[in-house]
Design a protein around this motif. Structure first.
Motif, PDB file in Angstrom:
ATOM      1  N   GLU A  87      54.600  44.423  38.081  1.00  0.00           N
ATOM      2  CA  GLU A  87      53.290  44.336  37.430  1.00  0.00           C
ATOM      3  C   GLU A  87      52.182  43.741  38.320  1.00  0.00           C
ATOM      4  OE1 GLU A  87      52.665  45.015  34.103  1.00  0.00           O
ATOM      5  OE2 GLU A  87      50.856  43.841  33.647  1.00  0.00           O
ATOM      6  N   LYS A  88      52.456  42.566  38.933  1.00  0.00           N
ATOM      7  CA  LYS A  88      51.372  41.891  39.650  1.00  0.00           C
ATOM      8  C   LYS A  88      50.903  42.670  40.885  1.00  0.00           C
ATOM      9  CE  LYS A  88      52.771  37.180  38.412  1.00  0.00           C
ATOM     10  NZ  LYS A  88      53.455  36.003  38.991  1.00  0.00           N
ATOM     11  N   PHE A  89      51.735  43.594  41.363  1.00  0.00           N
ATOM     12  CA  PHE A  89      51.313  44.429  42.491  1.00  0.00           C
ATOM     13  C   PHE A  89      50.115  45.310  42.093  1.00  0.00           C
ATOM     14  CE2 PHE A  89      54.731  44.832  45.970  1.00  0.00           C
ATOM     15  CZ  PHE A  89      55.312  43.607  45.681  1.00  0.00           C
ATOM     16  N   GLY A  90      49.901  45.471  40.766  1.00  0.00           N
ATOM     17  CA  GLY A  90      48.828  46.365  40.299  1.00  0.00           C
ATOM     18  C   GLY A  90      47.451  45.718  40.316  1.00  0.00           C
ATOM     19  N   GLU A  91      47.368  44.428  40.664  1.00  0.00           N
ATOM     20  CA  GLU A  91      46.062  43.766  40.742  1.00  0.00           C
ATOM     21  C   GLU A  91      45.602  43.831  42.197  1.00  0.00           C
ATOM     22  OE1 GLU A  91      42.869  42.018  41.183  1.00  0.00           O
ATOM     23  OE2 GLU A  91      44.432  40.773  42.089  1.00  0.00           O
ATOM     24  N   HIS A  92      44.452  44.487  42.443  1.00  0.00           N
ATOM     25  CA  HIS A  92      44.076  44.779  43.825  1.00  0.00           C
ATOM     26  C   HIS A  92      42.832  44.056  44.328  1.00  0.00           C
ATOM     27  CE1 HIS A  92      47.097  47.777  43.500  1.00  0.00           C
ATOM     28  NE2 HIS A  92      46.390  48.633  42.801  1.00  0.00           N
ATOM     29  N   TYR A  93      42.100  43.366  43.453  1.00  0.00           N
ATOM     30  CA  TYR A  93      40.759  42.953  43.863  1.00  0.00           C
ATOM     31  C   TYR A  93      40.507  41.447  43.921  1.00  0.00           C
ATOM     32  CZ  TYR A  93      40.102  47.898  43.012  1.00  0.00           C
ATOM     33  OH  TYR A  93      40.225  49.251  43.046  1.00  0.00           O
ATOM     34  N   ASN A  94      41.328  40.640  43.238  1.00  0.00           N
ATOM     35  CA  ASN A  94      41.040  39.205  43.186  1.00  0.00           C
ATOM     36  C   ASN A  94      40.902  38.607  44.586  1.00  0.00           C
ATOM     37  OD1 ASN A  94      41.000  39.015  40.443  1.00  0.00           O
ATOM     38  ND2 ASN A  94      43.118  38.283  40.232  1.00  0.00           N
ATOM     39  N   GLN A  95      41.843  38.948  45.457  1.00  0.00           N
ATOM     40  CA  GLN A  95      41.812  38.299  46.780  1.00  0.00           C
ATOM     41  C   GLN A  95      40.799  38.956  47.714  1.00  0.00           C
ATOM     42  OE1 GLN A  95      45.580  37.292  48.544  1.00  0.00           O
ATOM     43  NE2 GLN A  95      46.060  35.913  46.842  1.00  0.00           N
ATOM     44  N   ALA A  96      40.474  40.220  47.451  1.00  0.00           N
ATOM     45  CA  ALA A  96      39.384  40.842  48.220  1.00  0.00           C
ATOM     46  C   ALA A  96      38.098  40.084  47.914  1.00  0.00           C
ATOM     47  CB  ALA A  96      39.248  42.313  47.856  1.00  0.00           C
ATOM     48  N   ALA A  97      37.904  39.758  46.628  1.00  0.00           N
ATOM     49  CA  ALA A  97      36.726  38.983  46.218  1.00  0.00           C
ATOM     50  C   ALA A  97      36.789  37.587  46.819  1.00  0.00           C
ATOM     51  CB  ALA A  97      36.667  38.908  44.697  1.00  0.00           C
ATOM     52  N   LEU A  98      37.962  36.984  46.780  1.00  0.00           N
ATOM     53  CA  LEU A  98      38.141  35.638  47.331  1.00  0.00           C
ATOM     54  C   LEU A  98      37.720  35.620  48.801  1.00  0.00           C
ATOM     55  CD1 LEU A  98      39.376  32.717  47.236  1.00  0.00           C
ATOM     56  CD2 LEU A  98      41.525  33.760  47.975  1.00  0.00           C
ATOM     57  N   PHE A  99      38.178  36.620  49.547  1.00  0.00           N
ATOM     58  CA  PHE A  99      37.854  36.653  50.974  1.00  0.00           C
ATOM     59  C   PHE A  99      36.346  36.794  51.175  1.00  0.00           C
ATOM     60  CE2 PHE A  99      37.137  38.827  55.035  1.00  0.00           C
ATOM     61  CZ  PHE A  99      37.757  37.936  55.892  1.00  0.00           C
ATOM     62  N   PHE A 100      35.758  37.792  50.519  1.00  0.00           N
ATOM     63  CA  PHE A 100      34.325  38.039  50.736  1.00  0.00           C
ATOM     64  C   PHE A 100      33.498  36.827  50.333  1.00  0.00           C
ATOM     65  CE2 PHE A 100      30.130  39.847  49.743  1.00  0.00           C
ATOM     66  CZ  PHE A 100      29.862  40.454  50.962  1.00  0.00           C
TER      67      PHE A 100
END
Ligand code: HDD
Length: 752
Positions: free
Chosen positions: A495-508
């Motif tokens: 399931e958690k593999f389906g979340e793609h954006y939280n850490q992209a946002a964290l990085f930016f």
């Protein structure tokens, strides 16, 4: 022997032309092998206390070194021979029937030479083909026996030899160093319990979650197969088509579009093991671990315009930098740190630690330093060492084990497999650079290019005829961590593999203003090279899920309307624990402010000031910088005070992007000459545009005026205009140089 050879004419018609007395004789010792690393002054060893551990290592704990000496070939003072050791009388002419007659088939010397030459090339690596290597050592700070049984971590001060290869990913073997790309950071530890390869990158995450997609990713980023373009670049249709259909790549794309993809130097970039690994201790207990390498010099990058220009001026920019630093005794150093956490902690994270598109924020699990790595010796031979070195993600030693990361699973297969094609058979582990220092005994036999001569008639186990040898080591040997498994066999993702954006946002969101601007510019540039509008739209719609600011700016830059966000894979994605992590910015690790090995151009021409120019140059050299006098041509210029300034580089052969900073000397007449040279104006403009420290002494400001560089306000960051043209001006300049770049003066579009 020489006398006999000289007395015997080997070509009666040209007796004297190539006689032994005319041949060039190498000076004895010309190619003396370098000292073994343990002999290097200041290197910690059992007899030599290390400042890092406050004492020498215990006796007998350091892996042996200098093993490569046995295979070094040194031709100083030697005769030319064939591969069979037969001395050559003539290496210039083939054997002919009469001087104008046909070459003879029986010329085994010509045939051997040509045959060997015809087979000199081996296939390049399918990825990471372009790379540069160096030898060095790892030193452990403190015993980690409670965490791991791994040999390098068993004693404070323990030394383990390493070989490291840095690389770009997409380009071919001869491609430029400054491509916008991930950098490989592969470390081979020659531990006394076998080889451990930590095959990482300079970014802590990856594009994809499952090795099943690796060939697709690589096919998409490599030159397109119909016309083999573009070389060493991701700015093309197939790459962005693929990643826009793989939203899991969003986080990695942030890193790849950041300045991390154009490092100033291999010596100034971090390294990461990427996957979650296991440490396993002597009792068999395990914790999860992520590996981090942090450079002592701090993290520094190029700017894009500069990277593009360097690729023309010096395609070997990063390779040369590494080589020169080691050659000059400025040994690059990294600290190894680990994030240690338990399975229970990991279960509670909002992301899955088996997913290589995710990192563990340092706010959740801090990094503990456990040792340092120093690279202190260049290879003797690029092919034998850097090209033939074979890293493998499956090479682990007792104390280190894998997790179920599905990307890692594929790697455990691929690395050995690829060497069989690349290095021509299954015995590549016997090549000197790959051979472990630990002894190798097993019943594997034969195969192409076998070096070992196995004795005895027994090559099976169990046996009684050889007394049972070699025998199993039992718990002394590698025992796989007994991870309990359950579940049906199926293809899919947790399931958690389906979340793609939280850490992209964290990085930016964790980047500084200039870093964010560079990311926006990089996405905009890359997508402007994409010819299919639907692909551009898909990428921007993906970015909207990570950052509205980023998506909107990129859409603006591409002159397109903002598309709807891409639908999410999960209806209710988990909320992240951390929304800002300052450690993710390159500015978090600025280094210690020293300017050692920074390259500085001092412009020179006839009639510039002599004494003050040289005084400043000497102050910079004293601070450890590498200074070059750059003129319109190489050779002497006569300064206004009669001093001779010997230019060792030219505006043409060493343009501005190759330097970290510049000094413009005093001297009005000299400045006039430089101001009339378009190359000097371009030099100054590039230094300014790339936000590098600049020092203009006295009349040197005339050149700034001529180049249209604003400086009257006297507060342009990193630009030091000094009326007092003496050495005191170098202090402020050295400080500015310690800060590396001055993005406060950067504008979009560039003003100069
Ligand atoms: Fe890989 C080379 C790093 C995923 C398959 N990889 C290679 C090198 C580095 C990495 C640094 C160059 C080693 C050298 O200098 O010789 N690779 C990574 C990282 C990954 C990764 C950090 C993700 C976490 N790689 C990956 C996957 C696969 C491969 C998923 C295949 C399933 N990699 C290879 C390879 C290469 C390679 C094809 C090419 C040459 C070689 O191995 O020796 O096997």
């Amino acid at each position: 022997r020489n006398a006999t050879a000289a007395a015997r004419p080997y070509n009666r018609d040209k007796e004297t032309e190539y006689g032994l007395e005319h041949a060039r004789r190498p000076v004895a010792g010309e190619n003396a092998p370098p000292p073994s690393f343990l002999a290097t002054a200041g290197t910690p060893s059992e007899d030599n206390a290390s400042a890092k551990t406050n004492g020498p290592a215990a006796e007998g704990v350091n892996a042996a070194s200098g093993e490569l000496a046995r295979v070094r070939a040194d031709s100083s003072g030697r005769m030319l021979t064939t591969n069979q050791g037969v001395q050559l009388s003539n290496n210039q002419d083939s054997l002919k029937a009469g001087l104008r007659g046909p070459a003879l088939l029986k010329d085994f010397i010509l045939r051997e030479k040509l045959t060997h030459f015809d087979h000199e090339r081996i296939p390049e690596r399918v990825v990471h083909a372009r790379g540069s290597g160096a030898h060095g050592y790892f030193e452990c700070y403190q015993a980690l026996t409670e965490l791991t049984a791994a040999a390098p971590f068993q004693e404070a001060g323990k030394i383990t030899p390493v070989f490291v290869r840095f690389s770009t990913v997409a380009g071919e073997r001869g491609s430029k160093d400054t491509a916008r790309d991930v950098r490989g950071f592969a470390v081979k530890f020659y531990t006394d319990e076998g080889i451990w390869d930590l095959v990482g990158n300079n970014m802590p995450v990856f594009f994809i979650q499952d090795a099943m997609k690796f060939p697709d990713l690589v096919h998409a980023v490599k030159p397109e197969p119909h016309h083999a373009m573009p070389q060493a670049a991701s700015a093309h249709d197939t790459f962005w088509d693929f990643v826009s259909l793989m939203p899991e790549s969003t986080h990695m794309l942030m890193w790849q579009m950041s300045d991390r993809a154009i490092p100033r130097s291999f010596r100034m970039m971090q390294g990461f093991g990427v996957h979650t690994f296991r440490f396993v201790n002597h009792a068999g207990a395990s914790v999860l671990v992520k590996f981090h390498w942090t450079p002592l010099l701090g993290t520094h990058s190029l700017v894009w315009d500069e990277a593009v220009k360097i690729s023309g001026a010096d395609p070997d920019f990063n390779r040369r930098d590494l080589w020169e630093a080691i050659n000059s005794g400025n040994y690059p150093e990294w600290e190894l740190g680990v994030q240690i956490f338990t399975e229970e902690q990991a279960d509670a994270f909002s992301f899955d630690v088996l997913d290589s598109t995710k990192l563990v924020p340092e706010e959740l699990v801090p990094i503990t330093p456990i040792g340092r790595m120093v690279l202190d010796r260049n290879p003797d031979n690029f092919f034998a060492e850097t090209e033939q070195v074979a890293f493998c993600a499956a090479h682990v030693v007792p104390g280190i084990d894998f997790t179920n990361d599905p990307l890692l699973a594929g790697r455990i297969h691929s690395y050995i497999d690829t060497q069989i094609t690349r290095l021509g058979g299954p015995n590549f582990h016997e090549l000197p650079i790959n051979a472990p220092l630990a002894p190798v005994h097993n019943n594997q036999r034969d195969g192409m290019h076998r070096q070992a001569i196995h004795r005895g008639g027994v090559s099976y186990e169990p046996n009684s005829l050889a007394g049972g040898c070699p025998f199993q080591a039992g718990t002394q040997g590698f025992v796989s961590f007994p991870e309990p498994q359950r579940g049906d066999e199926l293809r899919g993702k947790p399931e958690k593999f389906g979340e793609h954006y939280n850490q992209a946002a964290l990085f930016f969101d964790s980047q500084t203003g200039p870093e964010r601007r560079h990311i926006i510019a990089a996405f905009t540039f890359e997508l402007s090279k994409v010819t299919v509008p639907a692909v551009r739209e898909r990428v921007v719609s993906m970015l909207r899920n990570a950052s509205e600011e980023l998506a909107r700016s990129v859409a603006d830059g591409l002159g397109m309307a903002l598309p709807d966000p891409m639908p999410l894979a999960l209806d209710r994605p988990p909320a992240p624990e951390v929304r800002k992590s300052p450690a993710l910015s390159l500015t978090a690790r600025p280094g210690d402010g020293r300017i050692v090995t920074r390259k500085i151009a001092v412009l020179v021409a006839d009639d510039v000031a002599g004494a003050t120019t040289m005084a400043v140059a000497e102050a910079l050299v004293a601070a450890g910088a590498v200074v070059r006098l750059v003129g319109g041509r190489i050779g002497p210029c006569t300064a206004e005070d009669g001093l001779v300034l010997d230019a060792d580089a030219t505006l043409e052969n060493s343009p501005a992007p190759l330097f970290d900073a510049m000094v413009i000397p005093d001297g009005a007449v000299g400045m006039e000459a430089l101001a009339a040279d378009g190359r000097a104006l371009e030099f100054v403009r590039d230094q300014f545009r790339h936000c590098k420290p600049m020092l203009a002494l006295g009349a040197g400001s005339l050149l700034l005026d001529a180049a249209g560089i604003p400086h009257n306000a006297r507060n342009v960051e990193g630009l030091i205009v000094s009326d007092v043209a003496d050495v005191s001006a170098s202090d402020g300049f050295i400080q500015a140089l310690g800060k590396h770049r001055h993005f406060g003066r950067e504008t979009d579009p560039p003003a100069v």
